[in-house]
Scaffold this active site. Structure first.
Site, PDB file in Angstrom:
ATOM      1  NE  ARG A   1      -2.704   1.325   3.580  1.00  0.00           N
ATOM      2  CZ  ARG A   1      -3.421   1.248   4.477  1.00  0.00           C
ATOM      3  NH1 ARG A   1      -4.814   1.357   4.185  1.00  0.00           N
ATOM      4  NH2 ARG A   1      -3.085   1.158   5.923  1.00  0.00           N
TER       5      ARG A   1
ATOM      6  CG  ASP B   1      -5.011   2.798  10.808  1.00  0.00           C
ATOM      7  OD1 ASP B   1      -5.902   3.274  10.970  1.00  0.00           O
ATOM      8  OD2 ASP B   1      -4.903   1.758   9.740  1.00  0.00           O
TER       9      ASP B   1
END
Length: 530
Positions: A160, A444
């Site tokens: 990612r 996160d």
């Protein structure tokens, strides 16, 4: 001018990543695509201005032919067809080794939301990716514990990169900060596009934060150009799109269509999706969400978006991946562990029953339960549910915009939780850690964004009222901060970082009290990184 310069420190080994040839490739990507990227970011602002002026999003009339057309995405490669359990984590050596060894079918190595995008992390992450493919990745802890990759059974690796909105300030193109996405993808492809094929896999991506099909088209153009430049056939690169913005939900088919030669699926990025909904519709008096813990996947708009995602993906011949269960088990508290595992099981059972082909977990201890749930749901011999077309699903634009959370309330505990999580996460992020266990949840940037955006919204909306009738104000939040800081200081003990916590507190208070809503906290926080 067409010049590139590196301003970041050249740590040991960085010269092997940032070779002259690799820099030339990054420069080519920027020359060809950075102008379009800037225009698309401007388009984001224009679309949001229309929403603020009362124009609500809907399915696009100009792309109706795509939605009504008879087409399919290209076939999914064999090593991306079984995605029953995907584990995610930052591209850091120890976490990568644990994730690759975990028994999950897929590991998403992250250079975006679960990693602090400081210079060292981003470039060392590229070296770690190479080492993972070469099976030389290893790590020794300060206590002397050694971590190495298993001989076999490793997860398939997907990268990612950063989203279109993030810069890389340590690489300057004609004197301007480079695009983080093009740096991450460019370096990865330059070093690994052929290496992955030699190792029997491929160059695979997870694409974050897309807001419309034109942003997907740009990625498709980047991939096609890279394939031509680096000498592999078109369609070699495969991408799974994270559907984590509410505007992209109206353009699922168009996104698949734009990436159809490079498409391998869509993931229901739930936490960013919630953040996106708050961000885009924060001005609406009827849209004021309760405590974030009460906004579950059974909420009307979350249910609508995930069911439409499964139907759309399977209709167009690609995979539908469920979202992250943020609960993490505790190896010290068996009751916490039992509750976490049961919540994860229920979450994955709902997704499997809805037709998803697999889902995400944040911790190796959750791989088994996720894998079991999807294995039990699949028919004999199948590794996914792409045959389930969900023709029973009919989702309107009104359903995607149904913001009601039945029975939801804003509580003082919820407000305090958001304050504490926001400060703790930003503090850890500034210290270089982007994935943090807080209150038995893996936080996160996405979950931290929910916390700070909710506090901003509650402070700036007359309907931001606690269940006991008190109006939430900036003064109330400011009065709670010292109390929450005292709890944080006590919980961390000797590990408490006074300097970073003070920086985090100042940044958090700025973000939640200023009149204008900041688009991403990571953009503001990035300026504080070396």
């Amino acid at each position: 001018m067409n010049s590139i310069s590196i301003t970041g420190k050249m740590h040991p080994g960085f010269d092997k990543i940032l070779t002259e040839e690799a820099q030339d490739f990054i420069l080519k990507l920027h020359q060809k695509f950075s102008g379009t990227r800037k225009l698309l970011l401007e388009k984001r602002a224009e679309i949001h201005s229309k929403i603020l002026s009362g124009e609500m999003p809907g399915f696009l009339k100009e792309t109706e032919s795509v939605r009504n057309g008879d087409w399919q995405a290209d076939p999914v490669p064999e090593d991306l067809q079984d995605r029953r359990c995907e584990i995610t984590g930052p591209a850091e050596a120890k976490m990568m080794i644990n994730a690759l060894n975990s028994g999950a079918t897929i590991f998403m190595a992250d250079l975006e939301d679960s990693i602090t995008p400081n210079w060292f992390n981003q470039i060392q992450g590229q070296q770690n990716l190479i080492d993972a493919y070469e099976r030389t990745l290893e790590f020794t802890s300060p206590e002397g514990k050694e971590y190495r990759l298993n001989e076999e059974g490793l997860a398939t690796l997907i990268l990612r990169p950063r989203g279109w909105h993030l810069d890389e300030k340590h690489i300057l193109i004609d004197g301007e900060a480079a695009c983080g996405a093009l740096v991450d993808a460019g370096l990865y492809l330059f070093h690994n596009i052929k290496r992955t094929l030699e190792k029997g896999t491929g160059p695979y991506f997870y694409l974050p934060k897309l807001e419309n099909h034109l942003e997907a088209r740009l990625w498709d153009e980047v991939f096609t150009f890279s394939e031509e430049e680096l000498g592999v056939k078109t369609g070699t690169i495969k991408a799974t799109v994270l559907l984590e913005t509410i505007l992209a939900a109206f353009e699922m088919e168009e996104i698949i269509y734009e990436l159809r030669r490079h498409m391998s699926g869509i993931n229901a990025g739930r936490w960013d999706y919630m953040f996106s909904a708050i961000k885009k519709f924060r001005h609406l008096p009827e849209f004021i969400w309760p405590d974030r813990a009460q906004v579950t996947m059974t909420a009307p708009l979350m249910r609508a978006y995930t069911e439409l995602l499964v139907k759309t993906c399977h209709t167009r011949g690609t995979l539908a991946i469920g979202g992250m269960a943020a609960f993490i088990p505790s190896r010290r508290d068996q009751e916490v562990n039992r509750v976490a595992l049961e919540k994860v099981r229920q979450d994955k059972e709902r997704e499997a029953n809805d037709g998803f082909d697999g889902s995400w977990v944040a911790h190796p201890d959750l791989v088994q339960v996720c894998t079991e749930v999807f294995s039990n749901e699949f028919e004999d011999g199948r590794v996914n549910q792409m045959h389930r077309m969900r023709e029973d699903v009919q989702v309107s634009s009104e359903m995607l915009l149904n913001f009601q959370i039945p029975g939801g309330k804003i509580t003082e505990a919820g407000l305090r939780n958001n304050i504490s999580v926001g400060i703790q996460y930003i503090s850890a992020w500034l210290r270089g850690t982007g994935a943090v266990a807080i209150f038995n949840l893996m936080e996160d940037a996405a979950t931290a964004e929910i916390s700070r955006s909710q506090v901003w919204q509650w402070c700036h909306n007359p309907d931001g009222i606690l269940e006991d009738g008190r109006q939430i104000t900036i003064e109330m939040v400011k009065s709670m901060v010292p109390e929450e800081l005292a709890k944080i200081r006590e919980a961390y003990g000797d590990a408490f970082d006074e300097e970073k916590t003070n920086q985090a507190t100042e940044l958090f208070l700025t973000l939640v009290t200023q009149k204008e809503f900041e688009e991403f906290l990571t953009i503001r926080a990035y300026n504080k990184l070396d």
